[in-house]
Design an enzyme around this catalytic site. Structure first.
Site, PDB file in Angstrom:
ATOM      1  N   LYS A  92      51.320  12.670 119.720  1.00 44.74           N
ATOM      2  CA  LYS A  92      51.448  13.903 120.486  1.00 44.74           C
ATOM      3  C   LYS A  92      52.089  13.691 121.859  1.00 44.74           C
ATOM      4  O   LYS A  92      52.884  14.508 122.317  1.00 44.74           O
ATOM      5  CB  LYS A  92      50.075  14.567 120.645  1.00 44.74           C
ATOM      6  CG  LYS A  92      50.173  15.959 121.241  1.00 44.74           C
ATOM      7  CD  LYS A  92      48.878  16.730 121.133  1.00 44.74           C
ATOM      8  CE  LYS A  92      49.060  18.139 121.694  1.00 44.74           C
ATOM      9  NZ  LYS A  92      47.825  18.924 121.646  1.00 44.74           N
ATOM     10  N   GLU A 139      49.374  22.256 102.971  1.00 45.19           N
ATOM     11  CA  GLU A 139      50.428  21.264 103.252  1.00 45.19           C
ATOM     12  C   GLU A 139      51.020  20.644 101.984  1.00 45.19           C
ATOM     13  O   GLU A 139      52.170  20.215 101.975  1.00 45.19           O
ATOM     14  CB  GLU A 139      49.915  20.168 104.181  1.00 45.19           C
ATOM     15  CG  GLU A 139      49.674  20.632 105.612  1.00 45.19           C
ATOM     16  CD  GLU A 139      48.266  21.158 105.843  1.00 45.19           C
ATOM     17  OE1 GLU A 139      47.538  21.380 104.845  1.00 45.19           O
ATOM     18  OE2 GLU A 139      47.892  21.350 107.013  1.00 45.19           O
ATOM     19  N   PHE A 173      40.016  12.340 117.202  1.00 43.80           N
ATOM     20  CA  PHE A 173      39.935  13.555 116.398  1.00 43.80           C
ATOM     21  C   PHE A 173      41.204  13.715 115.549  1.00 43.80           C
ATOM     22  O   PHE A 173      42.320  13.642 116.069  1.00 43.80           O
ATOM     23  CB  PHE A 173      39.744  14.771 117.308  1.00 43.80           C
ATOM     24  CG  PHE A 173      39.738  16.066 116.548  1.00 43.80           C
ATOM     25  CD1 PHE A 173      38.748  16.318 115.600  1.00 43.80           C
ATOM     26  CD2 PHE A 173      40.725  17.020 116.744  1.00 43.80           C
ATOM     27  CE1 PHE A 173      38.740  17.505 114.883  1.00 43.80           C
ATOM     28  CE2 PHE A 173      40.728  18.205 116.023  1.00 43.80           C
ATOM     29  CZ  PHE A 173      39.736  18.452 115.093  1.00 43.80           C
ATOM     30  N   GLN A 174      41.031  13.926 114.262  1.00 44.79           N
ATOM     31  CA  GLN A 174      42.133  14.102 113.315  1.00 44.79           C
ATOM     32  C   GLN A 174      43.098  12.934 113.302  1.00 44.79           C
ATOM     33  O   GLN A 174      44.296  13.094 113.125  1.00 44.79           O
ATOM     34  CB  GLN A 174      42.866  15.423 113.566  1.00 44.79           C
ATOM     35  CG  GLN A 174      41.941  16.618 113.321  1.00 44.79           C
ATOM     36  CD  GLN A 174      42.664  17.918 113.148  1.00 44.79           C
ATOM     37  OE1 GLN A 174      43.686  18.173 113.792  1.00 44.79           O
ATOM     38  NE2 GLN A 174      42.146  18.779 112.278  1.00 44.79           N
ATOM     39  N   MET A 178      47.767  20.296  77.279  1.00 42.93           N
ATOM     40  CA  MET A 178      48.234  18.930  77.050  1.00 42.93           C
ATOM     41  C   MET A 178      47.054  17.976  76.866  1.00 42.93           C
ATOM     42  O   MET A 178      47.085  17.079  76.027  1.00 42.93           O
ATOM     43  CB  MET A 178      49.116  18.497  78.221  1.00 42.93           C
ATOM     44  CG  MET A 178      49.765  17.144  78.081  1.00 42.93           C
ATOM     45  SD  MET A 178      50.771  17.010  76.610  1.00 42.93           S
ATOM     46  CE  MET A 178      52.344  17.620  77.173  1.00 42.93           C
TER      47      MET A 178
HETATM   48  C1  FAD Z   1      53.617  15.634  80.563  1.00 43.02           C
HETATM   49  C2  FAD Z   1      54.854  14.807  80.720  1.00 43.02           C
HETATM   50  C3  FAD Z   1      55.560  14.409  79.594  1.00 43.02           C
HETATM   51  C4  FAD Z   1      56.752  13.705  79.702  1.00 43.02           C
HETATM   52  N1  FAD Z   1      57.465  13.420  78.574  1.00 43.02           N
HETATM   53  C5  FAD Z   1      58.718  12.909  78.698  1.00 43.02           C
HETATM   54  C6  FAD Z   1      59.580  12.777  77.554  1.00 43.02           C
HETATM   55  O1  FAD Z   1      59.219  13.087  76.421  1.00 43.02           O
HETATM   56  N2  FAD Z   1      60.828  12.311  77.749  1.00 43.02           N
HETATM   57  C7  FAD Z   1      61.283  11.963  79.003  1.00 43.02           C
HETATM   58  O2  FAD Z   1      62.443  11.584  79.129  1.00 43.02           O
HETATM   59  N3  FAD Z   1      60.490  12.035  80.077  1.00 43.02           N
HETATM   60  C8  FAD Z   1      59.231  12.524  79.952  1.00 43.02           C
HETATM   61  N4  FAD Z   1      58.450  12.647  81.086  1.00 43.02           N
HETATM   62  C9  FAD Z   1      59.003  12.228  82.379  1.00 43.02           C
HETATM   63  C10 FAD Z   1      58.817  10.745  82.632  1.00 43.02           C
HETATM   64  O3  FAD Z   1      57.505  10.515  83.066  1.00 43.02           O
HETATM   65  C11 FAD Z   1      59.827  10.239  83.705  1.00 43.02           C
HETATM   66  O4  FAD Z   1      59.687  10.992  84.878  1.00 43.02           O
HETATM   67  C12 FAD Z   1      61.260  10.364  83.266  1.00 43.02           C
HETATM   68  O5  FAD Z   1      61.425   9.902  81.946  1.00 43.02           O
HETATM   69  C13 FAD Z   1      62.155   9.552  84.205  1.00 43.02           C
HETATM   70  O6  FAD Z   1      63.463  10.014  84.104  1.00 43.02           O
HETATM   71  P1  FAD Z   1      64.701   9.102  84.456  1.00 43.02           P
HETATM   72  O7  FAD Z   1      64.664   7.850  83.657  1.00 43.02           O
HETATM   73  O8  FAD Z   1      65.884   9.965  84.317  1.00 43.02           O
HETATM   74  O9  FAD Z   1      64.475   8.604  85.935  1.00 43.02           O
HETATM   75  P2  FAD Z   1      64.391   9.275  87.364  1.00 43.02           P
HETATM   76  O10 FAD Z   1      62.972   9.228  87.801  1.00 43.02           O
HETATM   77  O11 FAD Z   1      65.108  10.543  87.447  1.00 43.02           O
HETATM   78  O12 FAD Z   1      65.117   8.126  88.177  1.00 43.02           O
HETATM   79  C14 FAD Z   1      66.462   8.139  88.425  1.00 43.02           C
HETATM   80  C15 FAD Z   1      67.087   6.765  88.240  1.00 43.02           C
HETATM   81  O13 FAD Z   1      68.431   6.871  88.655  1.00 43.02           O
HETATM   82  C16 FAD Z   1      68.704   5.973  89.705  1.00 43.02           C
HETATM   83  N5  FAD Z   1      69.578   6.614  90.660  1.00 43.02           N
HETATM   84  C17 FAD Z   1      69.277   7.519  91.604  1.00 43.02           C
HETATM   85  N6  FAD Z   1      70.379   7.889  92.284  1.00 43.02           N
HETATM   86  C18 FAD Z   1      71.396   7.201  91.750  1.00 43.02           C
HETATM   87  C19 FAD Z   1      72.785   7.139  92.019  1.00 43.02           C
HETATM   88  N7  FAD Z   1      73.363   7.871  92.973  1.00 43.02           N
HETATM   89  N8  FAD Z   1      73.537   6.305  91.286  1.00 43.02           N
HETATM   90  C20 FAD Z   1      72.982   5.536  90.317  1.00 43.02           C
HETATM   91  N9  FAD Z   1      71.680   5.568  90.009  1.00 43.02           N
HETATM   92  C21 FAD Z   1      70.897   6.387  90.722  1.00 43.02           C
HETATM   93  C22 FAD Z   1      67.369   5.600  90.292  1.00 43.02           C
HETATM   94  O14 FAD Z   1      67.436   4.326  90.882  1.00 43.02           O
HETATM   95  C23 FAD Z   1      66.451   5.670  89.075  1.00 43.02           C
HETATM   96  O15 FAD Z   1      66.461   4.460  88.371  1.00 43.02           O
HETATM   97  C24 FAD Z   1      57.227  13.323  80.978  1.00 43.02           C
HETATM   98  C25 FAD Z   1      56.500  13.668  82.111  1.00 43.02           C
HETATM   99  C26 FAD Z   1      55.333  14.423  81.992  1.00 43.02           C
HETATM  100  C27 FAD Z   1      54.609  14.802  83.233  1.00 43.02           C
HETATM  101  C1  TPP Z   2      46.979  17.177  89.687  1.00 40.20           C
HETATM  102  C2  TPP Z   2      46.826  16.818  88.277  1.00 40.20           C
HETATM  103  N1  TPP Z   2      45.583  16.671  87.729  1.00 40.20           N
HETATM  104  C3  TPP Z   2      45.429  16.356  86.432  1.00 40.20           C
HETATM  105  C4  TPP Z   2      46.520  16.162  85.628  1.00 40.20           C
HETATM  106  C5  TPP Z   2      46.349  15.808  84.150  1.00 40.20           C
HETATM  107  N2  TPP Z   2      46.886  16.885  83.294  1.00 40.20           N
HETATM  108  C6  TPP Z   2      48.106  16.827  82.733  1.00 40.20           C
HETATM  109  S1  TPP Z   2      48.488  18.175  81.863  1.00 40.20           S
HETATM  110  C7  TPP Z   2      47.009  18.901  82.214  1.00 40.20           C
HETATM  111  C8  TPP Z   2      46.663  20.265  81.697  1.00 40.20           C
HETATM  112  C9  TPP Z   2      47.570  21.320  82.182  1.00 40.20           C
HETATM  113  O1  TPP Z   2      47.086  22.559  81.748  1.00 40.20           O
HETATM  114  P1  TPP Z   2      47.915  23.891  81.926  1.00 40.20           P
HETATM  115  O2  TPP Z   2      48.439  23.972  83.283  1.00 40.20           O
HETATM  116  O3  TPP Z   2      47.098  25.021  81.458  1.00 40.20           O
HETATM  117  O4  TPP Z   2      49.153  23.635  80.964  1.00 40.20           O
HETATM  118  P2  TPP Z   2      49.209  23.607  79.353  1.00 40.20           P
HETATM  119  O5  TPP Z   2      49.205  22.162  78.967  1.00 40.20           O
HETATM  120  O6  TPP Z   2      48.037  24.341  78.833  1.00 40.20           O
HETATM  121  O7  TPP Z   2      50.496  24.250  79.043  1.00 40.20           O
HETATM  122  C10 TPP Z   2      46.222  18.045  82.986  1.00 40.20           C
HETATM  123  C11 TPP Z   2      44.858  18.338  83.441  1.00 40.20           C
HETATM  124  C12 TPP Z   2      47.790  16.297  86.223  1.00 40.20           C
HETATM  125  N3  TPP Z   2      48.920  16.082  85.538  1.00 40.20           N
HETATM  126  N4  TPP Z   2      47.913  16.645  87.530  1.00 40.20           N
END
Ligand code: FAD
Ligand code: TPP
Ligand code: MG
Lengths: 163, 572
Positions: B162, B50, B112-113, B479
């Site tokens: 249900k 799911e 159940f469930q 990472m």
């Molecule tokens: C491993 C990892 C590393 C990351 N590193 C980075 C990084 O280096 N740089 C980075 O930027 N991010 C990074 N992120 C992502 C970060 O965590 C955020 O998800 C991201 O920065 C949010 O993007 P955003 O500000 O565009 O917001 P979003 O989450 O895309 O939010 C959208 C915004 O727009 C608004 N909005 C929506 N619809 C409308 C509309 N129609 N009109 C006006 N406003 C609207 C919403 O209210 C909200 O405020 C990383 C994520 C991970 C998992």
């Molecule tokens: C469901 C979930 N569990 C744990 C994490 C924490 N986490 C972020 S990156 C990462 C490692 C990812 O490894 P891999 O998929 O091999 O990618 P790589 O960084 O090696 O490119 C982990 C464990 C997460 N983001 N999501």
């Protein structure tokens, strides 16, 4: 600073939970919360007392407004308003203490609503700070039980919070 | 027309224009599944877990802008979907999730469930409903689609006991064309006065920068953004969620900003005097230390959600409204203004930016005997001519994909930014490929992430989805390993992923094609071959340099001007 936020919301079963959830999930303070239906059966009215910096209060009102069940919201502390809370307080009232307690209740314009040989139950209405003052004035050792409703509030003047 | 609850649900979906439902059956939804069996308009895609149903619907929504639809049973069906719901919630993705519930009379009896689905999902949905009367069913579904797709989009859960779908109980069917909710009125239009005020400040700017995000993609406002940026000749940086809204090859683009953003983007943020934030939410991965964020800037912020404004960073000119309309009006005001942008100051600003650009912060060792993950993404870009839909998982590979696959169009880059959900990539690609059967869809993943929803390879064979899986296999949770290298003296606690299945054989056992590449010189040929197989899913296991790191990097809590640029480098 302390804020009293008054909310009109849909009278749905989940609405209260949504508000309560919001406060725990976002780590906001919640001092008290009262909720009851209004003259319109589809709406309930909530009064919520919270505290925080201006930035936090701004976020709280924005987040509350964002809840789909919230119809209208006002921060009563931004304008003239009235605040009332009701307290029921059970006091040990032996012979020697009865006169003294009665006098105190009169000063605070409370009512004694239940009497036994050894106790008084007092009803007191007012602002939260008035109720606090009563609790400070009464001898702590006499207090058996305190039940407070939490404040409810309403804006001053002819206008109401409506749809 | 008199219909039972199960048939009402399917009929509502048809009337709403839904073509695909991603789901998994179970006791509480059997009546609904029976209704699905008896019709042909709504196609049900049977996933293998799911969580994947929710991610697939999410990917579908991100690729099309249409709401994704999920159908799962009560209890474990619903709880399994929660990760996917939360993922969509964090990235503001429109989605409607139908969950089965135990019959109304036994709710609350630990039947159940039975789980309290409304309670469990409350913090990670835009809104949710429990349907208590059959008469409310159609209207509730209409409301759910309305809420999910308007304002700031998000997932909406409808929990359906249900007995509500009992085939023996029929009522007249009516699907409302429209709903009005007195308690839900998303802002339709940004205030013209505020827009004028913003433009006035923009015309005075000497070191302006656009910082744009997912909101531009969600509102399909790419063209409006591009027009405005070009009219003003201002630089622009985009968040991880915004990539593609302004073309990656556009000359005003500075690259992504934030933790793994480019040197030029982050330096421009640090030095800017006027920041124009559009549909971005000042996430901590973007701002770094908020006290050091854009220290000299007057900040303009366009967002449809008032609670996004001044949440993390104080904003000077808030504009609450939809990106598209606000940008359109902004351009109009700019064109009608008797003032022009300050050309001399802008020339100087661009000269400074070119200096930062010349640092070439995304450089990597091109002579390495090992396949560099950055190189792998470059080759992927070349082989797919930059036109693929790219989904990703979470980790280093996600950052490399964001940095090196130049996205020219919106809705092509599909990843979990806010929740950072490993396991998102493959199921999301299923949704994308269902939406665009002819398109090239690639999953950039890691050997750890892919294992979180690997069972979906079976779904792909069942529905003939020719997805290409590009595994950047570094044998680590890269990472995590990178953080341990930098901040825990290379103590690689539980981050090694050397024990994996043989991905080639595993893929083959599902009936797909598997390939493996170990040398840089073989990479392009293999990817070409993989992508030439138009009707096959190909899983390419690419052995990459196990210890490569993502640069630049701003350590948590640092300012934008303090970045690690390359191995062993000091903060600059
Ligand atoms: C491993 C990892 C590393 C990351 N590193 C980075 C990084 O280096 N740089 C980075 O930027 N991010 C990074 N992120 C992502 C970060 O965590 C955020 O998800 C991201 O920065 C949010 O993007 P955003 O500000 O565009 O917001 P979003 O989450 O895309 O939010 C959208 C915004 O727009 C608004 N909005 C929506 N619809 C409308 C509309 N129609 N009109 C006006 N406003 C609207 C919403 O209210 C909200 O405020 C990383 C994520 C991970 C998992
Ligand atoms: C469901 C979930 N569990 C744990 C994490 C924490 N986490 C972020 S990156 C990462 C490692 C990812 O490894 P891999 O998929 O091999 O990618 P790589 O960084 O090696 O490119 C982990 C464990 C997460 N983001 N999501
Ligand atoms: Mg890895």
């Amino acid at each position: 600073m302390r804020h009293i936020i008054s909310i009109l919301m849909e009278n749905e079963s989940g609405a209260l939970a949504r508000v309560a959830n919001l406060f725990t999930a976002r780590g906001y303070n919640i001092e008290s919360l009262t909720v009851a239906p209004t003259e319109d059966a589809t709406l309930s009215r909530m009064t919520l007392v919270t505290s925080g910096s201006d930035e936090i209060i701004e976020q709280i009102t924005k987040q509350l407004n964002k809840l789909v069940d919230v119809v209208k919201l006002v921060d009563l502390t931004e304008g003239g308003h009235l605040e009332r809370e009701m307290m029921l307080i059970k006091l040990r009232a032996e012979r020697t203490q009865r006169e003294e307690i009665k006098r105190l209740v009169d000063i605070f314009r409370g009512k004694i609503i239940d009497v036994t040989d050894t106790s008084y139950t007092v009803e007191l209405t007012g602002t939260a700070s008035k109720l606090n003052a009563f609790l400070e004035a009464v001898n702590e050792e006499l207090i058996v039980e305190v039940v407070r409703t939490g404040p409810s509030g309403i804006g001053r003047g002819p206008k109401g919070l409506g749809l | 027309m008199e219909l039972s609850g199960g048939d009402i649900i399917v009929q509502c979906l048809k009337d709403e224009g839904v073509e695909h439902v991603f789901g998994y059956p179970g006791g509480a939804v059997l009546h609904i599944y029976d209704a699905i069996f008896r019709q042909k308009d709504v196609q049900h895609i049977l996933v293998r877990h799911e969580q994947a149903a929710a991610h697939a619907a999410d990917g579908y929504a991100r690729a099309t802008g249409k709401p994704g639809v999920v159908l799962v049973t009560s209890g474990p069906g619903a709880t399994n979907a929660v990760t996917g719901i939360a993922t969509a919630y964090m990235d503001s993705i429109p989605m409607v999730v139908l969950t089965g519930q135990v019959p109304t009379p036994v709710i609350g009896s630990d039947a159940f469930q039975e789980v309290d689905t409304v309670g469990i999902t409350r913090p990670c949905v835009k809104h949710n409903f429990l349907v208590k009367r059959l008469e409310d069913l159609a209207e509730t579904i209409k409301k759910a689609f309305f809420i999910a797709t308007t304002g700031r989009p998000g997932p909406v859960v409808i929990d359906i006991p249900k007995d509500i779908t009992d085939p023996g109980v029929k009522i007249p069917y009516h699907y409302p064309a429209k709903v009005k909710m007195r308690s839900y009125n998303p802002v339709a239009k940004g205030h013209l006065g505020q827009i004028k005020k913003a433009v006035k400040i923009m015309m005075e700017a000497e070191r302006p920068v656009f910082y744009t995000g997912g909101g531009v993609v969600l509102d399909d406002a790419s063209k409006n953004l591009t027009d405005l940026v070009e009219a003003l000749n201002f630089p622009i940086t985009q968040t991880l969620m915004g990539l593609g809204a302004y073309p990656g090859s556009g000359k005003h683009f500075l690259g992504m900003l934030g933790m793994h953003g480019t040197y030029e983007a982050n330096m421009a943020m640090h030095e800017t005097d006027v920041l124009i934030a559009v549909g971005a939410r000042f996430d901590d991965r973007v701002t770094g230390h908020v006290k050091q964020f854009c220290p000299d800037a007057t900040i303009i912020h366009v967002d449809i959600d008032p609670s996004s404004i001044s949440k993390n960073v104080r904003v000077d000119v808030p504009i609450v409204g939809p990106v598209k309309q606000v940008l359109r009006d902004m351009l109009k005001v700019v064109n009608e203004s008797d003032k022009k942008p300050k050309k001399k100051a802008l020339d100087k600003w661009w000269a400074q930016i070119e200096k930062w650009r010349s640092m070439n912060c995304l450089k990597f060792d091109r002579k390495s005997k090992l396949i560099k993950p950055q190189y792998a993404v470059e080759v992927l870009h070349k082989v797919t001519k930059g036109e693929a839909f790219v989904t990703s998982d979470v980790g280093q590979h996600q950052m490399f994909a964001a940095q090196f696959y130049q996205f020219e169009k919106p809705r092509r880059w599909i990843n979990s930014g806010g929740l950072g959900t490993m396991g998102f990539g493959l199921p999301a690609a299923i949704g994308v490929q269902m939406a665009h059967p002819k398109a090239t869809v690639a999953v950039v993943t890691g050997e750890s992430s892919i294992q979180m929803c690997i069972q979906e390879l079976a779904t792909c064979i069942q529905y003939d989805l020719p997805i290409k899986i590009i595994l950047l296999n570094n044998g680590y949770m890269g990472m995590v390993r990178q953080w341990q290298e930098f901040f825990y003296d290379s103590r690689y606690s539980q981050s090694t992923m050397s024990v994996t299945p043989d991905f080639v054989k595993l893929t083959e056992s599902y009936g797909h094609v598997g390939m493996r590449v170990e040398k840089p010189e073989d990479l392009e040929g293999t990817l070409k071959e993989a992508f030439s197989m138009k009707d096959k899913l190909v899983f390419v296991d690419i052995k990459v340099d196990p210890e490569e790191n993502v640069y630049p990097m701003i350590a948590a809590g640092k300012g934008h001007h303090e970045m690690y640029l390359s191995p062993g480098s000091e903060l600059v």
